[in-house]
Scaffold this motif. Structure first.
Motif, PDB file in Angstrom:
ATOM      1  N   LYS A 197      -6.103  -3.277   3.631  1.00  0.00           N
ATOM      2  CA  LYS A 197      -6.744  -4.343   2.860  1.00  0.00           C
ATOM      3  C   LYS A 197      -5.722  -5.075   1.997  1.00  0.00           C
ATOM      4  O   LYS A 197      -5.778  -6.297   1.865  1.00  0.00           O
ATOM      5  CB  LYS A 197      -7.880  -3.794   1.982  1.00  0.00           C
ATOM      6  CG  LYS A 197      -9.094  -3.410   2.768  1.00  0.00           C
ATOM      7  CD  LYS A 197      -9.662  -4.631   3.459  1.00  0.00           C
ATOM      8  CE  LYS A 197     -10.851  -4.273   4.307  1.00  0.00           C
ATOM      9  NZ  LYS A 197     -11.370  -5.402   5.055  1.00  0.00           N
ATOM     10  N   PHE A 198      -4.777  -4.333   1.404  1.00  0.00           N
ATOM     11  CA  PHE A 198      -3.728  -4.960   0.606  1.00  0.00           C
ATOM     12  C   PHE A 198      -2.916  -5.925   1.457  1.00  0.00           C
ATOM     13  O   PHE A 198      -2.652  -7.057   1.049  1.00  0.00           O
ATOM     14  CB  PHE A 198      -2.808  -3.884   0.007  1.00  0.00           C
ATOM     15  CG  PHE A 198      -1.623  -4.441  -0.730  1.00  0.00           C
ATOM     16  CD1 PHE A 198      -1.740  -4.814  -2.053  1.00  0.00           C
ATOM     17  CD2 PHE A 198      -0.395  -4.608  -0.101  1.00  0.00           C
ATOM     18  CE1 PHE A 198      -0.649  -5.349  -2.745  1.00  0.00           C
ATOM     19  CE2 PHE A 198       0.689  -5.122  -0.773  1.00  0.00           C
ATOM     20  CZ  PHE A 198       0.566  -5.497  -2.096  1.00  0.00           C
ATOM     21  N   GLU A 199      -2.530  -5.481   2.641  1.00  0.00           N
ATOM     22  CA  GLU A 199      -1.713  -6.313   3.521  1.00  0.00           C
ATOM     23  C   GLU A 199      -2.473  -7.545   4.000  1.00  0.00           C
ATOM     24  O   GLU A 199      -1.915  -8.639   4.074  1.00  0.00           O
ATOM     25  CB  GLU A 199      -1.204  -5.493   4.703  1.00  0.00           C
ATOM     26  CG  GLU A 199      -0.160  -4.475   4.293  1.00  0.00           C
ATOM     27  CD  GLU A 199       0.301  -3.590   5.429  1.00  0.00           C
ATOM     28  OE1 GLU A 199      -0.268  -3.660   6.544  1.00  0.00           O
ATOM     29  OE2 GLU A 199       1.233  -2.797   5.197  1.00  0.00           O
ATOM     30  N   LYS A 200      -3.757  -7.388   4.322  1.00  0.00           N
ATOM     31  CA  LYS A 200      -4.544  -8.531   4.781  1.00  0.00           C
ATOM     32  C   LYS A 200      -4.806  -9.527   3.655  1.00  0.00           C
ATOM     33  O   LYS A 200      -4.806 -10.735   3.873  1.00  0.00           O
ATOM     34  CB  LYS A 200      -5.876  -8.053   5.360  1.00  0.00           C
ATOM     35  CG  LYS A 200      -5.734  -7.431   6.725  1.00  0.00           C
ATOM     36  CD  LYS A 200      -7.072  -7.035   7.291  1.00  0.00           C
ATOM     37  CE  LYS A 200      -6.904  -6.425   8.675  1.00  0.00           C
ATOM     38  NZ  LYS A 200      -8.206  -6.016   9.226  1.00  0.00           N
ATOM     39  N   THR A 201      -5.029  -9.011   2.442  1.00  0.00           N
ATOM     40  CA  THR A 201      -5.339  -9.873   1.315  1.00  0.00           C
ATOM     41  C   THR A 201      -4.121 -10.644   0.824  1.00  0.00           C
ATOM     42  O   THR A 201      -4.194 -11.848   0.582  1.00  0.00           O
ATOM     43  CB  THR A 201      -5.929  -9.049   0.148  1.00  0.00           C
ATOM     44  OG1 THR A 201      -7.095  -8.379   0.617  1.00  0.00           O
ATOM     45  CG2 THR A 201      -6.307  -9.938  -1.019  1.00  0.00           C
ATOM     46  N   THR A 202      -3.007  -9.948   0.673  1.00  0.00           N
ATOM     47  CA  THR A 202      -1.817 -10.580   0.108  1.00  0.00           C
ATOM     48  C   THR A 202      -0.910 -11.201   1.155  1.00  0.00           C
ATOM     49  O   THR A 202      -0.089 -12.057   0.830  1.00  0.00           O
ATOM     50  CB  THR A 202      -0.989  -9.569  -0.692  1.00  0.00           C
ATOM     51  OG1 THR A 202      -0.500  -8.546   0.185  1.00  0.00           O
ATOM     52  CG2 THR A 202      -1.799  -8.953  -1.818  1.00  0.00           C
ATOM     53  N   GLY A 203      -1.008 -10.740   2.395  1.00  0.00           N
ATOM     54  CA  GLY A 203      -0.115 -11.220   3.439  1.00  0.00           C
ATOM     55  C   GLY A 203       1.268 -10.599   3.370  1.00  0.00           C
ATOM     56  O   GLY A 203       2.178 -11.024   4.056  1.00  0.00           O
ATOM     57  N   LYS A 204       1.429  -9.613   2.490  1.00  0.00           N
ATOM     58  CA  LYS A 204       2.720  -8.934   2.321  1.00  0.00           C
ATOM     59  C   LYS A 204       2.594  -7.490   2.764  1.00  0.00           C
ATOM     60  O   LYS A 204       1.514  -6.909   2.721  1.00  0.00           O
ATOM     61  CB  LYS A 204       3.152  -8.956   0.856  1.00  0.00           C
ATOM     62  CG  LYS A 204       3.365 -10.348   0.303  1.00  0.00           C
ATOM     63  CD  LYS A 204       3.775 -10.287  -1.134  1.00  0.00           C
ATOM     64  CE  LYS A 204       3.952 -11.682  -1.703  1.00  0.00           C
ATOM     65  NZ  LYS A 204       4.354 -11.649  -3.108  1.00  0.00           N
ATOM     66  N   ASP A 205       3.723  -6.914   3.171  1.00  0.00           N
ATOM     67  CA  ASP A 205       3.736  -5.495   3.525  1.00  0.00           C
ATOM     68  C   ASP A 205       3.679  -4.643   2.258  1.00  0.00           C
ATOM     69  O   ASP A 205       4.174  -5.043   1.203  1.00  0.00           O
ATOM     70  CB  ASP A 205       5.010  -5.138   4.292  1.00  0.00           C
ATOM     71  CG  ASP A 205       5.002  -5.707   5.701  1.00  0.00           C
ATOM     72  OD1 ASP A 205       3.904  -5.962   6.228  1.00  0.00           O
ATOM     73  OD2 ASP A 205       6.091  -5.892   6.258  1.00  0.00           O
ATOM     74  N   ARG A 220      -4.272   0.388   2.130  1.00  0.00           N
ATOM     75  CA  ARG A 220      -3.033  -0.288   2.517  1.00  0.00           C
ATOM     76  C   ARG A 220      -3.328  -1.493   3.421  1.00  0.00           C
ATOM     77  O   ARG A 220      -2.750  -2.564   3.254  1.00  0.00           O
ATOM     78  CB  ARG A 220      -2.105   0.673   3.263  1.00  0.00           C
ATOM     79  CG  ARG A 220      -1.406   1.637   2.381  1.00  0.00           C
ATOM     80  CD  ARG A 220      -0.423   2.475   3.206  1.00  0.00           C
ATOM     81  NE  ARG A 220      -0.109   3.660   2.449  1.00  0.00           N
ATOM     82  CZ  ARG A 220      -0.698   4.827   2.596  1.00  0.00           C
ATOM     83  NH1 ARG A 220      -1.626   5.005   3.500  1.00  0.00           N
ATOM     84  NH2 ARG A 220      -0.355   5.841   1.839  1.00  0.00           N
TER      85      ARG A 220
END
Length: 80
Positions: A65-73, A63
């Motif tokens: 890594k997803f938030e850091k990569t995409t910039g979305k929650d 979770r």
């Protein structure tokens, strides 16, 4: 101990949502998916309940890594 089980299970949730060890939260879709993969490909040697702490760390890492990569929650249904 039974009162704790009743409080955790009696909050209107389905029987599939179990309290996670240590965190007291509920399993979300990502946690359930990881449990399903462990059951299917673990050959019966992996018990997801015994691996709950490790699984929580893995899903929390994904979770993050997803938030850091995409910039979305992460969507609410995938986040606990």
């Amino acid at each position: 101990m039974d009162k704790l089980k009743d409080l955790a299970g009696g909050a209107g949730g389905s029987s599939e949502q179990k309290p996670a060890q240590g965190g007291g939260g509920q399993e979300d879709y990502l946690d359930k998916g990881l449990d399903s993969v462990e059951k299917k490909f673990g050959g019966g040697k992996i018990d997801p309940e015994k691996q709950r702490g490790m699984n929580e760390k893995a899903t929390d890492f994904a979770r993050d890594k997803f938030e850091k990569t995409t910039g979305k929650d992460v969507p609410d249904k995938f986040s606990n």
